[in-house]
Design a protein around this motif. Structure first.
Motif, mmCIF file in Angstrom:
data_model
loop_
_atom_site.group_PDB
_atom_site.id
_atom_site.type_symbol
_atom_site.label_atom_id
_atom_site.label_comp_id
_atom_site.label_asym_id
_atom_site.label_seq_id
_atom_site.Cartn_x
_atom_site.Cartn_y
_atom_site.Cartn_z
ATOM 1 N N LYS A 181 1.007 4.745 9.823
ATOM 2 C CA LYS A 181 1.105 3.729 11.415
ATOM 3 C C LYS A 181 0.026 4.309 11.886
ATOM 4 C CE LYS A 181 4.531 5.517 14.054
ATOM 5 N NZ LYS A 181 5.759 4.538 14.121
ATOM 6 N N GLU A 182 -1.068 5.344 11.476
ATOM 7 C CA GLU A 182 -1.948 4.576 12.052
ATOM 8 C C GLU A 182 -3.582 3.552 11.622
ATOM 9 O OE1 GLU A 182 -2.040 6.537 15.014
ATOM 10 O OE2 GLU A 182 0.249 8.102 13.593
ATOM 11 N N ASN A 183 -3.666 4.754 10.416
ATOM 12 C CA ASN A 183 -4.310 3.367 10.620
ATOM 13 C C ASN A 183 -4.515 3.098 9.205
ATOM 14 O OD1 ASN A 183 -7.154 2.385 8.932
ATOM 15 N ND2 ASN A 183 -8.166 3.852 10.434
ATOM 16 N N VAL A 184 -3.993 1.517 8.820
ATOM 17 C CA VAL A 184 -3.763 1.139 7.200
ATOM 18 C C VAL A 184 -4.054 1.411 5.900
ATOM 19 C CG1 VAL A 184 -2.692 -1.249 6.399
ATOM 20 C CG2 VAL A 184 -2.211 -1.305 8.805
ATOM 21 N N PHE A 185 -5.796 1.538 6.097
ATOM 22 C CA PHE A 185 -6.347 1.321 5.232
ATOM 23 C C PHE A 185 -6.617 2.945 4.999
ATOM 24 C CE2 PHE A 185 -10.623 2.522 3.368
ATOM 25 C CZ PHE A 185 -10.662 1.654 2.457
ATOM 26 N N THR A 186 -6.684 3.069 5.616
ATOM 27 C CA THR A 186 -6.424 4.908 5.626
ATOM 28 C C THR A 186 -5.461 5.605 4.593
ATOM 29 O OG1 THR A 186 -7.711 4.896 7.089
ATOM 30 C CG2 THR A 186 -7.700 7.780 6.325
ATOM 31 N N GLY A 187 -4.670 5.088 5.422
ATOM 32 C CA GLY A 187 -2.880 5.539 4.870
ATOM 33 C C GLY A 187 -2.697 4.571 3.558
ATOM 34 N N LEU A 188 -3.679 3.372 2.903
ATOM 35 C CA LEU A 188 -2.863 3.177 2.162
ATOM 36 C C LEU A 188 -4.331 4.009 0.520
ATOM 37 C CD1 LEU A 188 -3.282 -1.032 2.099
ATOM 38 C CD2 LEU A 188 -0.928 0.614 1.166
ATOM 39 N N VAL A 189 -5.362 4.337 0.997
ATOM 40 C CA VAL A 189 -5.435 4.868 -0.127
ATOM 41 C C VAL A 189 -5.757 6.910 0.265
ATOM 42 C CG1 VAL A 189 -8.158 6.506 0.102
ATOM 43 C CG2 VAL A 189 -8.574 4.403 1.099
ATOM 44 N N VAL A 190 -4.619 6.936 0.588
ATOM 45 C CA VAL A 190 -3.587 8.195 1.061
ATOM 46 C C VAL A 190 -2.541 7.970 0.197
ATOM 47 C CG1 VAL A 190 -2.613 9.834 1.949
ATOM 48 C CG2 VAL A 190 -4.261 9.630 3.052
ATOM 49 N N LEU A 191 -1.756 7.539 0.112
ATOM 50 C CA LEU A 191 -0.805 6.522 -0.515
ATOM 51 C C LEU A 191 -0.787 6.835 -1.744
ATOM 52 C CD1 LEU A 191 1.527 4.125 1.029
ATOM 53 C CD2 LEU A 191 2.176 6.421 0.775
ATOM 54 N N ALA A 192 -2.160 6.295 -1.990
ATOM 55 C CA ALA A 192 -2.344 5.724 -3.799
ATOM 56 C C ALA A 192 -3.268 6.949 -4.251
ATOM 57 C CB ALA A 192 -4.113 4.814 -3.750
ATOM 58 N N ILE A 193 -3.273 7.926 -3.748
ATOM 59 C CA ILE A 193 -3.313 9.453 -4.676
ATOM 60 C C ILE A 193 -1.758 9.887 -5.262
ATOM 61 C CG2 ILE A 193 -4.085 11.912 -4.316
ATOM 62 C CD1 ILE A 193 -5.785 10.781 -1.839
#
Lengths: 132, 132
Positions: free
Chosen positions: A63-75
């Protein structure tokens, strides 16, 4: 029925020679003793919960930062996969791999994610009153 | 023992090479791993909570940095707990191998003290905000 057997720990066992399992240990009342696979299963479920926690955090960060969110989701799938390692080769009693590396990876991942979140929290643009 | 020696003893490669004592009951190894994972999820939840407070809450009237005062310590606590959980896992596994009594954990103490401190900060922020 003879009622409570008192302090005798073995219960109403016949005194004569045991015809079936001489020398074999009696199955314990503790289900864990009979099947150590339960511990393995609980641990496996614990890994899944941890993976889901990563996914939940990824959703919030998204919700805050799409790129960082995708990185965390990929973990999350990586953690899920790491958890499957502990299921071993299929034998229910073989020793677990004392996976220091796996746990180290989790620890490092959480620290990295926390630092990313700190940066987002300090420098990111807060949505004023998003929960109002 | 110097700091570098202590740090080197925590690296996964060193931990995997540890052959003092004997391999403990797999159930104990699994339980130790689950404890680590439970602390990891606690750390992740703290990071989510901190990020949510900073990014999603409406700002406190009169205290512009109020959300950061409450949220940033929560995220930092998450990072600290993730590292402490790994250190704790290494110490426990070491003690299990050698049949020693488990070391006393300082993690509940860290969690309790920090959460209490954050609660006090939150109370002060609310009071100041209400009196403005």
């Amino acid at each position: 029925m003879t009622g409570p057997t008192g302090p005798e720990p073995t219960g109403p066992e016949p005194a004569g020679p045991d015809p079936a399992g001489q020398g074999q240990p009696r199955p314990s009342d503790d289900p864990e003793e009979r099947d150590p696979g339960l511990a393995r299963e609980r641990t496996s479920l614990s890994w899944m919960r941890t993976a889901i926690s990563f996914a939940a955090l990824g959703g919030v960060v998204l919700k805050e930062n799409v790129f960082t969110g995708l990185v965390v989701l990929a973990i999350a799938p990586v953690v899920w996969q790491l958890g499957r390692v502990s299921q071993g080769s299929g034998s229910r009693t073989d020793l677990p791999i004392a996976g220091a590396t796996r746990l180290f990876i989790i620890s490092v991942a959480i620290v990295a994610v926390a630092l990313l979140c700190l940066v987002i929290a300090i420098f990111g643009k807060a949505v004023p009153g998003a929960l109002r | 023992m110097s700091w570098s020696t202590r740090l080197a003893a925590l690296l996964p490669r060193t931990v995997a090479r540890d052959n003092g004592g004997t391999e403990p009951d797999p159930r104990f190894t699994f339980a130790n791993e689950r404890t680590f994972l439970a602390w990891s999820r606690t750390a992740l939840a703290l990071v989510v909570a901190g990020l949510g407070i900073v990014q999603l809450l409406p700002p406190f009237p009169g205290v512009p940095s109020g959300r950061h005062l409450i949220g940033l310590p929560l995220i930092a606590l998450g990072a600290v707990l993730a590292v402490a959980a790994y250190v704790e896992w290494v110490r426990n596994q070491r003690a299990l191998r050698r049949g020693e009594s488990l070391p006393v954990s300082i993690m509940p103490w860290i969690l309790a003290v920090t959460v209490t401190g954050i609660a006090v900060i939150a109370g002060i922020v609310l009071l100041v905000s209400a009196t403005r």
